[in-house]
Design a protein around this motif. Structure first.
Motif, PDB file in Angstrom:
ATOM      1  N   GLU A  54       0.818  -1.218   0.000  1.00  0.00           N
ATOM      2  CA  GLU A  54       0.000   0.000   0.000  1.00  0.00           C
ATOM      3  C   GLU A  54       0.853   1.270   0.000  1.00  0.00           C
ATOM      4  O   GLU A  54       0.394   2.341  -0.386  1.00  0.00           O
ATOM      5  N   LYS A  55       2.127   1.142   0.467  1.00  0.00           N
ATOM      6  CA  LYS A  55       2.988   2.317   0.580  1.00  0.00           C
ATOM      7  C   LYS A  55       3.946   2.474  -0.602  1.00  0.00           C
ATOM      8  O   LYS A  55       4.700   3.445  -0.657  1.00  0.00           O
ATOM      9  N   LEU A  56       3.897   1.534  -1.548  1.00  0.00           N
ATOM     10  CA  LEU A  56       4.793   1.603  -2.692  1.00  0.00           C
ATOM     11  C   LEU A  56       4.109   2.312  -3.862  1.00  0.00           C
ATOM     12  O   LEU A  56       3.045   1.882  -4.302  1.00  0.00           O
ATOM     13  N   VAL A  57       4.704   3.388  -4.358  1.00  0.00           N
ATOM     14  CA  VAL A  57       4.112   4.175  -5.449  1.00  0.00           C
ATOM     15  C   VAL A  57       5.198   4.589  -6.434  1.00  0.00           C
ATOM     16  O   VAL A  57       6.387   4.582  -6.123  1.00  0.00           O
ATOM     17  N   THR A  58       4.746   4.969  -7.631  1.00  0.00           N
ATOM     18  CA  THR A  58       5.636   5.567  -8.629  1.00  0.00           C
ATOM     19  C   THR A  58       5.683   7.076  -8.386  1.00  0.00           C
ATOM     20  O   THR A  58       4.917   7.609  -7.578  1.00  0.00           O
ATOM     21  N   PRO A  59       6.566   7.807  -9.092  1.00  0.00           N
ATOM     22  CA  PRO A  59       6.605   9.275  -8.886  1.00  0.00           C
ATOM     23  C   PRO A  59       5.269   9.971  -9.120  1.00  0.00           C
ATOM     24  O   PRO A  59       5.024  11.024  -8.527  1.00  0.00           O
ATOM     25  N   CYS A  60       4.414   9.444  -9.999  1.00  0.00           N
ATOM     26  CA  CYS A  60       3.122  10.114 -10.237  1.00  0.00           C
ATOM     27  C   CYS A  60       2.016   9.528  -9.365  1.00  0.00           C
ATOM     28  O   CYS A  60       0.835   9.784  -9.587  1.00  0.00           O
ATOM     29  N   GLY A  61       2.398   8.712  -8.354  1.00  0.00           N
ATOM     30  CA  GLY A  61       1.410   8.240  -7.392  1.00  0.00           C
ATOM     31  C   GLY A  61       0.726   6.948  -7.744  1.00  0.00           C
ATOM     32  O   GLY A  61      -0.244   6.565  -7.074  1.00  0.00           O
ATOM     33  N   ASN A  62       1.160   6.247  -8.781  1.00  0.00           N
ATOM     34  CA  ASN A  62       0.553   4.964  -9.143  1.00  0.00           C
ATOM     35  C   ASN A  62       0.999   3.877  -8.163  1.00  0.00           C
ATOM     36  O   ASN A  62       2.187   3.741  -7.841  1.00  0.00           O
ATOM     37  N   THR A  63       0.036   3.091  -7.701  1.00  0.00           N
ATOM     38  CA  THR A  63       0.351   1.961  -6.839  1.00  0.00           C
ATOM     39  C   THR A  63       0.778   0.770  -7.702  1.00  0.00           C
ATOM     40  O   THR A  63       0.731   0.827  -8.942  1.00  0.00           O
TER      41      THR A  63
END
Length: 673
Positions: free
Chosen positions: A52-61
């Motif tokens: 749940e805490k892992l995202v890309t720079p643009c906020g994609n999970t």
């Protein structure tokens, strides 16, 4: 966010949203596992951190990434193991369904997610787009059909630009047949809700079809969802308003057949569709309305203007011409009707400087030229007042521009060594300052042209007292002015009489004192031939006629000026006006007599160039006299003839051709029927 990730992207902590700071960036190896849909490697690596805490720079999970790459195995695993990821939106507020609509397919995993979470279909991103919007924009037909089949109402949801998925499908031109699916599967909305608001709100897909002039799509909408034909737009009115405003003939025909009641609705400006048809340049659309509604006098907008008012105001001369050619019973109530300001169609054409429309109206014998509006002005007086106002504005603009340029020069009077190396954008200054004046010049040109047409055809007749008035001044001063005018005219009249009397006494004589026929037929350059003698007699008669006429006219003018002073002083002003005309005529006749006498002197000579010059002077002098006599009227007549020669001629021929084309089209339609 881990310190490693934070330092790697080097972002100021104060600029990061608080919820993003708590996340960690997806590393490249984990991202590669998702891309390859490698579930085993993914599970062993994802257990080391919280998904749940892992995202890309643009906020994609991770679930966003899996859906984007179409990794169904990892998508199913994440959705089942970590259901909280399903509703998370990225920095652009895209859900996983937005990404599937743009980049993926309606896979089994996606369908299962939608079935278990139907609220995803109505989630919007920062642009206001639902997943169905994105599916239509990217022509993802498979996802679009799936989404609209599960929630038909979303087809009418508007984004931030007021565009629904159905509107976008029409705007894109029915790529992949998406429109057919949206219309077949889409829900039917009531056009009016209980509170009276139009549903659905936003831009109408019918208007989009009209904008593209696509009758095929109109027919599809009319067949599957006829209630959409009634859907209005705030700015554009109903569909019939819009089709009429852009001159879409096929659309108007279709809508008049399938949405007949729309012709009786008004838009925000209070205009009916037939008024907007008159604003456009399509005569065929106006013809279509008049065929269906042969009672145009009943259609008045909120200003009380009929269709001829509107056509004249906007200068649609082709429409004005077409209306004037209709049956008398249909046209008669429109010609001299007045709006709430008391303006007739001729008033409005004159007011807005519509040259050709003014000419067509003023040349129609049925149009009254002298109706007064609520300001007690005729069309001629209205445009005369406006031309003076525009002239004042033009002069003020010119003076203001000169002052601003002077201030600019004074503020920028820097030494040459400081200016060197710097570019001065003088063109920008000139353009910005010149534009208001250029705009006034363009409007004023049309206004003057209209003024000239009305001056020639609709100028009110004024008494001579208005041209030689002495009212508005004290009586003693009025008497002095009248005496001064009488004295000046008497001097001129007596001078003309004296010159012409002397001319009568000293009649031009034959060059040869001997008038015998023998002397006339000698082949000498100083004697007359038979043709020369005939010419001499004609010129002599002309000279006598003009000279005696000038003498008689000047004497008559002198008597008219003298008698009222002793007998009836009340008629002095009228006598001055009439005498000035007679004196002017006498001067012309005296000048003509002089030309005849010169021509007599040149008989028998071979100085043709001198003869041509004298003849040319005979035409130039009266023109100069008229120029100084009434410059304004002469210029207006010049404008009028220029209008006839260039503008009206260029307009007349294309309209004749369009009339012929329209008749052939009507004949073909009747033949097909």
């Amino acid at each position: 966010m881990s310190s490693v990730g934070y330092e790697a992207i080097n972002i100021d902590e104060n600029s990061i949203p608080r919820d993003h700071m708590e996340n960690a960036m997806i590393d490249s190896q984990l991202h590669e596992c998702v891309r390859q849909d490698n579930t085993a490697a993914f599970k062993s690596r994802v257990e080391q951190s919280l998904p749940e805490k892992l995202v890309t720079p643009c906020g994609n999970t991770l679930l966003h990434v899996a859906v984007c790459y179409g990794s169904d195995n990892i998508t199913s695993y994440l959705a089942g193991t970590f259901p909280s990821l399903i509703t998370i939106q990225n920095s652009q507020k895209d859900t996983i369904l937005h990404l599937a609509a743009r980049e993926g397919k309606a896979s089994h995993a996606i369908k299962s997610l939608v079935e278990s979470n139907p609220n995803l279909m109505r989630k919007t991103n920062t642009k206001g787009n639902t997943p169905l919007h994105d599916a239509v924009i990217t022509d993802n037909k498979e996802v679009a059909i799936f989404l609209v089949s599960r929630d038909p109402e979303v087809a009418y949801y508007s984004n931030n630009n007021g565009k629904s998925p159905l509107y976008l499908a029409v705007e894109n031109g029915n790529n992949n047949g998406i429109i057919d699916d949206l219309l077949n599967l889409g829900a039917s909305f009531p056009i009016r809700s209980e509170d009276g608001d139009a549903l659905p709100k936003g831009r109408s897909p019918v208007h989009a079809a009209i904008e593209q002039r696509n009758r095929d799509i109109l027919e599809k909408i009319g067949k599957e969802k006829p209630e959409l034909l009634r859907l209005p737009e705030k700015e554009l009115g109903n569909s019939l308003h819009y089709a009429s405003s852009i001159g879409f003939l096929e659309g108007v025909r279709f809508l008049l057949k399938n949405f007949h009641d729309g012709a009786y609705e008004t838009n925000l400006e209070g205009n009916y569709p037939i008024h907007l048809a008159c604003k456009s340049h399509s005569v065929d659309v106006v013809k279509e309305f008049l065929d269906k509604f042969p009672y145009p006098k009943e259609f008045l907008n909120k200003k009380g203007q009929n269709i001829l008012h509107v056509a004249a105001k906007y200068g649609n001369s082709s429409v004005v011409r077409y209306i004037l050619k209709q049956d008398q019973e249909l046209v008669a109530p429109l010609l001299n009707a007045t709006d709430e300001d008391g303006n007739t169609p001729l008033h409005l054409a004159a007011r807005y400087g519509q040259c050709t429309a003014t000419f067509l109206l003023v040349r129609d014998n049925r149009v009254d030229h002298f109706i007064f509006n609520n300001r007690n002005l005729t069309p001629y007086e209205l445009v005369e007042e406006l031309s003076k106002r525009y002239e004042e504005i033009y002069i003020e603009t010119d003076e203001m521009r000169a002052k601003e340029r002077k201030q600019f020069d004074s503020k920028n009077s820097t030494p040459a060594h400081e200016i060197k190396g710097k570019e001065v954008d003088s063109n920008k200054m000139d353009t910005e300052e010149a534009s208001p004046k250029d705009e006034i010049r363009a409007e004023y040109f049309h206004l003057v042209m209209t003024f000239s047409i009305l001056l020639v055809n609709a100028r009110p007749k004024k008494s001579r007292k208005k041209f030689f008035h002495v009212t508005g001044v004290p009586m003693s001063k009025a008497k002095e002015e009248t005496k001064s005018m009488i004295g000046n005219l008497l001097v001129v009249a007596v001078l003309v009489a004296g010159v012409t009397f002397a001319g009568v006494i000293q009649l031009p004589q034959l060059r040869d004192n001997n008038n015998s026929s023998d002397r006339r037929h000698e082949s000498n350059s100083t004697t007359y031939t038979a043709s020369h003698y005939s010419t001499y007699e004609n010129l002599l008669y002309g000279y006598l006629f003009l000279d005696v006429g000038a003498l008689s006219s000047s004497l008559l003018a002198a008597l008219l000026l003298l008698l009222p002073s002793f007998i009836t002083p009340t008629f002095q002003i009228s006598a001055v006006g009439l005498s000035s005309i007679i004196v002017g005529l006498a001067i012309f006749m005296m000048f003509g007599a002089m030309l005849f006498s010169v021509r007599i002197a040149l008989i028998g000579s071979h100085r043709w160039l001198l003869t041509i010059i004298i003849t040319g002077v005979a035409f130039v002098f009266p023109s100069i006299f008229l120029l100084f006599g009434d410059l304004q009227v002469l210029l207006h007549y010049s404008y009028y003839y220029v209008f006839l020669l260039f503008i009206y001629s260029c307009w007349w021929l294309p309209n004749k051709l369009s009339d012929l084309k329209r008749k052939l089209s009507d004949h073909k339609r009747k033949h097909n029927l």
